[in-house]
Scaffold this motif. Sequence first.
Motif, PDB file in Angstrom:
ATOM      1  N   LEU B 249      36.003  49.045  56.047  1.00 21.68           N
ATOM      2  CA  LEU B 249      34.956  49.279  56.953  1.00 21.68           C
ATOM      3  C   LEU B 249      34.161  47.910  57.028  1.00 21.68           C
ATOM      4  O   LEU B 249      33.795  47.322  57.838  1.00 21.68           O
ATOM      5  CB  LEU B 249      34.062  50.211  56.487  1.00 21.68           C
ATOM      6  CG  LEU B 249      34.398  51.629  57.304  1.00 21.68           C
ATOM      7  CD1 LEU B 249      33.359  52.653  56.667  1.00 21.68           C
ATOM      8  CD2 LEU B 249      34.569  51.658  58.469  1.00 21.68           C
ATOM      9  N   VAL B 273      28.321  48.016  68.241  1.00 24.40           N
ATOM     10  CA  VAL B 273      29.277  48.823  67.512  1.00 24.40           C
ATOM     11  C   VAL B 273      29.270  48.094  66.076  1.00 24.40           C
ATOM     12  O   VAL B 273      29.542  48.838  65.112  1.00 24.40           O
ATOM     13  CB  VAL B 273      30.745  48.271  68.030  1.00 24.40           C
ATOM     14  CG1 VAL B 273      31.966  48.941  66.984  1.00 24.40           C
ATOM     15  CG2 VAL B 273      30.872  49.077  69.486  1.00 24.40           C
ATOM     16  N   GLU B 380      26.170  69.612  52.197  1.00 21.52           N
ATOM     17  CA  GLU B 380      24.825  69.086  53.193  1.00 21.52           C
ATOM     18  C   GLU B 380      24.925  67.467  53.288  1.00 21.52           C
ATOM     19  O   GLU B 380      24.507  67.055  54.071  1.00 21.52           O
ATOM     20  CB  GLU B 380      23.789  69.502  52.122  1.00 21.52           C
ATOM     21  CG  GLU B 380      23.299  70.867  52.312  1.00 21.52           C
ATOM     22  CD  GLU B 380      22.016  71.297  51.443  1.00 21.52           C
ATOM     23  OE1 GLU B 380      21.545  70.467  50.616  1.00 21.52           O
ATOM     24  OE2 GLU B 380      21.610  72.419  51.870  1.00 21.52           O
ATOM     25  N   ASN B 382      27.556  65.592  53.526  1.00 16.15           N
ATOM     26  CA  ASN B 382      28.532  65.400  54.512  1.00 16.15           C
ATOM     27  C   ASN B 382      27.890  65.665  55.889  1.00 16.15           C
ATOM     28  O   ASN B 382      28.308  64.800  56.925  1.00 16.15           O
ATOM     29  CB  ASN B 382      29.767  66.161  54.338  1.00 16.15           C
ATOM     30  CG  ASN B 382      30.708  65.730  53.096  1.00 16.15           C
ATOM     31  OD1 ASN B 382      30.264  64.459  52.712  1.00 16.15           O
ATOM     32  ND2 ASN B 382      31.454  66.388  52.587  1.00 16.15           N
ATOM     33  N   VAL B 383      27.261  66.755  56.011  1.00 17.50           N
ATOM     34  CA  VAL B 383      26.560  67.008  57.315  1.00 17.50           C
ATOM     35  C   VAL B 383      25.700  66.019  57.769  1.00 17.50           C
ATOM     36  O   VAL B 383      25.737  65.321  58.845  1.00 17.50           O
ATOM     37  CB  VAL B 383      26.028  68.408  57.331  1.00 17.50           C
ATOM     38  CG1 VAL B 383      24.830  68.482  58.770  1.00 17.50           C
ATOM     39  CG2 VAL B 383      26.848  69.397  57.327  1.00 17.50           C
ATOM     40  N   TYR B 386      27.567  62.511  58.967  1.00 22.11           N
ATOM     41  CA  TYR B 386      27.848  62.715  60.235  1.00 22.11           C
ATOM     42  C   TYR B 386      26.962  62.786  61.301  1.00 22.11           C
ATOM     43  O   TYR B 386      26.822  62.129  62.408  1.00 22.11           O
ATOM     44  CB  TYR B 386      28.843  63.885  60.543  1.00 22.11           C
ATOM     45  CG  TYR B 386      30.052  63.715  59.962  1.00 22.11           C
ATOM     46  CD1 TYR B 386      30.672  64.581  58.838  1.00 22.11           C
ATOM     47  CD2 TYR B 386      31.164  62.819  60.475  1.00 22.11           C
ATOM     48  CE1 TYR B 386      31.938  64.530  58.548  1.00 22.11           C
ATOM     49  CE2 TYR B 386      32.321  62.779  59.921  1.00 22.11           C
ATOM     50  CZ  TYR B 386      32.788  63.524  58.905  1.00 22.11           C
ATOM     51  OH  TYR B 386      34.113  63.308  58.507  1.00 22.11           O
ATOM     52  N   GLU B 387      25.586  63.302  60.991  1.00 23.91           N
ATOM     53  CA  GLU B 387      24.542  63.280  61.813  1.00 23.91           C
ATOM     54  C   GLU B 387      24.007  61.714  61.932  1.00 23.91           C
ATOM     55  O   GLU B 387      23.478  61.254  63.067  1.00 23.91           O
ATOM     56  CB  GLU B 387      23.328  64.214  61.418  1.00 23.91           C
ATOM     57  CG  GLU B 387      23.648  65.780  61.551  1.00 23.91           C
ATOM     58  CD  GLU B 387      22.660  66.689  60.890  1.00 23.91           C
ATOM     59  OE1 GLU B 387      21.725  66.154  60.171  1.00 23.91           O
ATOM     60  OE2 GLU B 387      22.720  67.667  61.477  1.00 23.91           O
ATOM     61  N   VAL B 389      25.699  59.064  61.256  1.00 24.91           N
ATOM     62  CA  VAL B 389      26.568  58.179  62.037  1.00 24.91           C
ATOM     63  C   VAL B 389      26.574  58.368  63.491  1.00 24.91           C
ATOM     64  O   VAL B 389      26.641  57.433  64.498  1.00 24.91           O
ATOM     65  CB  VAL B 389      28.091  58.428  61.532  1.00 24.91           C
ATOM     66  CG1 VAL B 389      29.010  57.598  62.377  1.00 24.91           C
ATOM     67  CG2 VAL B 389      28.102  57.787  59.935  1.00 24.91           C
ATOM     68  N   SER B 390      26.603  59.770  63.857  1.00 29.77           N
ATOM     69  CA  SER B 390      26.349  60.218  65.362  1.00 29.77           C
ATOM     70  C   SER B 390      25.153  59.430  66.056  1.00 29.77           C
ATOM     71  O   SER B 390      25.377  58.880  67.116  1.00 29.77           O
ATOM     72  CB  SER B 390      26.354  61.613  65.415  1.00 29.77           C
ATOM     73  OG  SER B 390      26.374  61.820  66.727  1.00 29.77           O
ATOM     74  N   MET B 393      25.630  56.003  66.473  1.00 28.23           N
ATOM     75  CA  MET B 393      26.613  55.527  67.510  1.00 28.23           C
ATOM     76  C   MET B 393      25.944  55.826  69.228  1.00 28.23           C
ATOM     77  O   MET B 393      26.199  55.129  70.011  1.00 28.23           O
ATOM     78  CB  MET B 393      27.803  56.671  67.566  1.00 28.23           C
ATOM     79  CG  MET B 393      28.863  55.920  66.716  1.00 28.23           C
ATOM     80  SD  MET B 393      29.844  54.664  67.477  1.00 28.23           S
ATOM     81  CE  MET B 393      30.723  54.162  66.214  1.00 28.23           C
ATOM     82  N   VAL B 394      25.100  56.756  69.082  1.00 28.35           N
ATOM     83  CA  VAL B 394      24.499  56.998  70.336  1.00 28.35           C
ATOM     84  C   VAL B 394      23.630  55.779  70.751  1.00 28.35           C
ATOM     85  O   VAL B 394      23.487  55.256  72.050  1.00 28.35           O
ATOM     86  CB  VAL B 394      23.621  58.245  70.079  1.00 28.35           C
ATOM     87  CG1 VAL B 394      22.730  58.411  71.537  1.00 28.35           C
ATOM     88  CG2 VAL B 394      24.512  59.501  70.295  1.00 28.35           C
ATOM     89  N   SER B 396      23.937  52.807  69.722  1.00 24.03           N
ATOM     90  CA  SER B 396      24.647  51.455  69.919  1.00 24.03           C
ATOM     91  C   SER B 396      25.075  51.272  71.512  1.00 24.03           C
ATOM     92  O   SER B 396      25.207  49.965  71.776  1.00 24.03           O
ATOM     93  CB  SER B 396      25.865  51.400  69.070  1.00 24.03           C
ATOM     94  OG  SER B 396      26.899  52.256  69.531  1.00 24.03           O
ATOM     95  N   GLN B 397      25.291  52.157  72.070  1.00 25.65           N
ATOM     96  CA  GLN B 397      25.665  51.975  73.551  1.00 25.65           C
ATOM     97  C   GLN B 397      24.684  52.267  74.566  1.00 25.65           C
ATOM     98  O   GLN B 397      24.654  52.822  75.697  1.00 25.65           O
ATOM     99  CB  GLN B 397      26.935  52.596  73.837  1.00 25.65           C
ATOM    100  CG  GLN B 397      28.276  52.213  72.722  1.00 25.65           C
ATOM    101  CD  GLN B 397      28.652  50.513  72.891  1.00 25.65           C
ATOM    102  OE1 GLN B 397      28.600  50.198  74.031  1.00 25.65           O
ATOM    103  NE2 GLN B 397      28.764  50.074  71.700  1.00 25.65           N
TER     104      GLN B 397
END
Lengths: 438, 397
Positions: B249, B273, B380, B382-383, B386-387, B389-390, B393-394, B396-397
């Motif tokens: 990464l 990105v 917890e 891990n959740v 993902y939250e 990173v998500s 991502m939202v 970023s674009q």
Amino acid sequence: MMMADSGSSEEVAVIGNTDITSTESENNIINTMVERGTALLKKMEINVAEAEKRTGKNTVNMQETYTVYLIETRPVEAVPEGGTPAAPDMLWRRYSEFELLRTYLLVTYPFIVIPPLPEKRAEFVWHKLSADNLDPDFVERRRVGLENFLLRVASHPLLSNDKIFFLFLTEEKGWRDAVLETGFQDKVDSRLKSLSAMFRVKNPDKRFTALKQYSDELNAVISQLLRVRAKVADRLYGVYKVHGNYGRVFSEWSAIEKEMGDGLQSAGHHMDTYAASIDDILEEEEHYADQLKEYLFYTDAVRSVCKKHELLQYELEMVAQDLAYKKQQREELATGTVRVFSLKGMTSKLFGQESQEQRESRLAALEQSIQEGEETVKEKNAECQEFVRTAWKDIERFKEQKDQDLREALISYAIMQISMCKKGIQVWSNAKECFNKM
Amino acid sequence: SSIPTKERTLLNKRVPVLGVFSLVQNTSLADGGPMPNSPSSLVNQYRLEEEEEQPGADAKDFFITVDNPESHVTAIETFIMYRVVTKTTRSEFDSSEYEVRRRYQDFLWLRGRLEESHPTLIVHPLPEKFVMKGMVERFNDGFIETRRKALHRFLNKISEHPVLSYSQHFKVFLTAQELTSHRKQGPGFLSRMGETVRAVANSVRGLRSRPEEFSVMQEYVDHFSTKICSVDKVTQRIIKEQREYLDELRQYGPTYTQWAELEEDLAEPLKGVADCVERCSQETEEQIQQLSEVLVPALHEYVLCAETLKAVMRRRDNIQAEFEAKNEALASRKADQDAEEVDGLAERVEVANTTLKEDWSRWQKAMRTDLRSALISTTEKNVDYYEKVSLAMVCSQ
């Protein structure tokens, strides 16, 4: 058609929905091309529908296995209410025929950035992905790539009107002869010369120099990106798959526990789900990689146009230089001074002057040559200018297309990642519930 | 009555008195307290029924911290001293706060005495003496910190144990400024040797019949040991894979930035990105940290517990074997076997079995709680990963 609106990402980014095939993001770009609506696309729908294996004898009379692709074309007509659309026309083509078509286009339209074909051999693979040309996943991705190629050509304002291209889509048997009849192969040598030759241009067009540099740098950076992405994919695959071991161990452990048993067992199942989910995720990502690859190969087409320009410019400079030299010679002959060394001049000095008649006839020949030379320079100059005009127009078109396509690709990549995150949140929330019950 | 007031209070609280378990040694109380009256009656009074547990009765009366590791250099050796701070409301302690310095060997001593005094109680394990693989230096910071945390947990586990927390050795450990003088007292090397010899002799003779419930327990312990080791290994493997992912990464993100530098209109989404991938890297690092600092230590602790359980079962078996041997000798009228001695041994067996049974259910409950908590913490994290990173991502674009 997907819009770049995060509000609708819920509906769009569905993984595992088999109705939306793996060409989701490819379709977005294809839809854009169709919307650009050339005359050809207005009257004809083009699909590369299937792929099939064939065996046959090749040119050295040996058995070989190869893949053919089914090209379907259908007239675009308003379908009457309750009616069925007309059956498409179909023909089969193999990859080498696509290559032939492309070579024809490259040679015939050297000032156009010709759309690339999908890769011949699988490159930038991560370990699980097959590098075998006959692998069904590779064939499928190539099918999509070939359809993409045809649509790109069909949506180009100039290329879409090409007769040979039309025959490629409609004439299975007679096409090969037709393309050879154009005599395009004579020009192939010139093209190879332009690509490989090392020549120095004295007055390069700055725009083309900059473009060539950009194209080279873009090529390098996308290659790097594809390489690293493949490694990242490989590693991510490893992380997800190891979690599958939790599935197995939790299941075994649950067998010896009383209160903890159920919780462990179901948590184990979620770990299995998590481990399995990476396959679909990475398959989706391959399409993103394919979109990047298309533009990687496009850089070669751009470079090719720049090199052609360089060659023309060089040729122009050569004929101009030749003309200048002849004019100089004329001047010397007329005035009798020798400024430029010439063998004739030297020998006449050594072996005596030539007669007046000889001089005059030489002058006349030179005059003739100069006139011809001036014509040549004029033609060459016009050719060069025309090339620059048409090439630059296509380059502007290409730049706009590139920015739009890549922007869409990045957005759909982001959506893919968000979808992956959603899956992750779900799995781990479920696992947490299971552990809570322990 | 010869039972001192303190122990009477304990009896009323339905907490087992230390005296009962000293029968194992068949001498005076292993921890130096006086003998109670009737051992069996006290045994009967010892019940830790879960339905009768009052929340108040289990309120923490110890707050112990282990911190501040400091290096000590002498002519012969280098070692680390840890600061142990104790705050307690227990009446047996003269003061409510103590601060002492202890080294790893001191902890080893404490645990040894506790196991000796209570052979069929499950004494929480200590972190290992040294780690074999991947360690270049014994005293690197990571190793010391891991050890410190484990030592902290060890003392807290002891302090929560209804029997062990009343141990005289525990008190001395927490309060004495100089431990070395105390370490020289009590059953020494020779007595420990005797124990080992008896154990070997008994194992040669073999056990007549193990009570069913202990056979079940043994089987569980064997399986649990294998499973918990597997979970530990899988977790370590995940950490390894995550680290390799993180390495890649770190190359990936900057490539987008490089590309952005070539572009105009595309520069912004490309940079988006790149930022996202950077965020992903940070979150992955945190994930790795959580696994290394929460889940792995918890799992590892129970890997060591499994070994402790095996040892406890062995000791229980030996106690039974010893009784059986002497009992047999009595029955066959050999070598002047003393009937009273045999009675004492029989009692010893009963006490050992009862204490193990009770501590076993207590241990199982603790194991469930500890591992559940560690596993939940992982999910917890891990959740959360993902939250975050998500979201990146939202944006970023």
